[in-house]
Design a protein around this motif. Structure first.
Motif, mmCIF file in Angstrom:
data_model
loop_
_atom_site.group_PDB
_atom_site.id
_atom_site.type_symbol
_atom_site.label_atom_id
_atom_site.label_comp_id
_atom_site.label_asym_id
_atom_site.label_seq_id
_atom_site.Cartn_x
_atom_site.Cartn_y
_atom_site.Cartn_z
ATOM 1 N N GLU A 158 9.736 51.467 11.726
ATOM 2 C CA GLU A 158 10.042 52.465 12.748
ATOM 3 C C GLU A 158 10.995 51.853 13.769
ATOM 4 O OE1 GLU A 158 9.096 55.747 13.414
ATOM 5 O OE2 GLU A 158 8.159 55.829 11.435
ATOM 6 N N LEU A 159 12.140 52.496 13.934
ATOM 7 C CA LEU A 159 13.147 52.048 14.892
ATOM 8 C C LEU A 159 13.728 53.257 15.604
ATOM 9 C CD1 LEU A 159 14.962 49.417 12.646
ATOM 10 C CD2 LEU A 159 13.529 48.923 14.619
ATOM 11 N N GLU A 160 14.479 52.994 16.665
ATOM 12 C CA GLU A 160 15.098 54.067 17.435
ATOM 13 C C GLU A 160 16.016 54.907 16.541
ATOM 14 O OE1 GLU A 160 17.935 54.773 21.358
ATOM 15 O OE2 GLU A 160 17.258 52.749 20.876
ATOM 16 N N ALA A 161 15.914 56.225 16.689
ATOM 17 C CA ALA A 161 16.697 57.165 15.893
ATOM 18 C C ALA A 161 18.058 57.422 16.515
ATOM 19 C CB ALA A 161 15.939 58.491 15.772
ATOM 20 N N LEU A 162 18.961 57.927 15.705
ATOM 21 C CA LEU A 162 20.251 58.396 16.214
ATOM 22 C C LEU A 162 20.019 59.654 17.041
ATOM 23 C CD1 LEU A 162 22.266 57.948 12.917
ATOM 24 C CD2 LEU A 162 22.721 56.758 15.060
ATOM 25 N N PRO A 163 20.733 59.840 18.145
ATOM 26 C CA PRO A 163 20.514 61.019 18.987
ATOM 27 C C PRO A 163 21.023 62.324 18.360
ATOM 28 C CG PRO A 163 22.289 59.674 19.877
ATOM 29 C CD PRO A 163 21.703 58.912 18.730
ATOM 30 N N PHE A 164 21.967 62.209 17.412
ATOM 31 C CA PHE A 164 22.517 63.393 16.750
ATOM 32 C C PHE A 164 23.032 62.974 15.379
ATOM 33 C CE2 PHE A 164 25.621 61.531 19.620
ATOM 34 C CZ PHE A 164 26.669 61.240 18.767
ATOM 35 N N PRO A 165 23.213 63.923 14.453
ATOM 36 C CA PRO A 165 23.725 63.568 13.125
ATOM 37 C C PRO A 165 25.115 62.940 13.227
ATOM 38 C CG PRO A 165 22.860 65.805 13.126
ATOM 39 C CD PRO A 165 22.894 65.342 14.561
ATOM 40 N N PRO A 166 25.338 61.803 12.552
ATOM 41 C CA PRO A 166 26.624 61.122 12.652
ATOM 42 C C PRO A 166 27.717 61.721 11.772
ATOM 43 C CG PRO A 166 25.163 59.879 11.263
ATOM 44 C CD PRO A 166 24.370 61.024 11.796
ATOM 45 N N LEU A 167 27.332 62.574 10.851
ATOM 46 C CA LEU A 167 28.277 63.249 9.954
ATOM 47 C C LEU A 167 27.926 64.727 9.919
ATOM 48 C CD1 LEU A 167 28.130 60.764 6.923
ATOM 49 C CD2 LEU A 167 29.911 60.885 8.663
ATOM 50 N N PRO A 168 28.883 65.585 9.559
ATOM 51 C CA PRO A 168 28.567 67.006 9.461
ATOM 52 C C PRO A 168 27.716 67.311 8.223
ATOM 53 C CG PRO A 168 30.860 66.615 8.854
ATOM 54 C CD PRO A 168 30.299 65.303 9.321
#
Length: 90
Positions: free
Chosen positions: A13-23
């Motif tokens: 478990e690690l910090e997630a990306l705040p938003f999708p990095p690709l469409p």
């Protein structure tokens, strides 16, 4: 507190990306399964590959190559490296 994901690269478990990095669906999949740390490391690796291999990001073959390398990176498989790259000493 930051949202976390079970990172497919680091298997924890690690910090997630705040938003999708690709469409699209691929971006959603990465956001749900890849940590911010792993994504940032991939971005550095990707930049080295683009620069050293002189990849043209308008070329579909170059983009496909990077997507393949990205999948291998996140699955902890052998990936191509930029020739002559020496990581900074710690």
């Amino acid at each position: 507190m930051a949202r976390t994901v079970f990172c497919r690269k680091y298997q924890q478990e690690l910090e997630a990306l705040p938003f999708p990095p690709l469409p699209g669906a691929k971006g959603q999949e990465i956001q749900q399964n890849v940590s911010k740390r792993a994504w940032e490391e991939w971005q550095a690796q990707q930049t080295r590959l683009i620069n050293e291999k002189h990849l043209n990001m308008l070329d579909p073959e170059s983009r496909a190559y990077l997507m393949e390398q990205m999948e291998r990176f996140f699955d902890n498989q052998e990936t191509d490296h930029a020739e002559g790259y020496v990581p900074p000493s710690q």
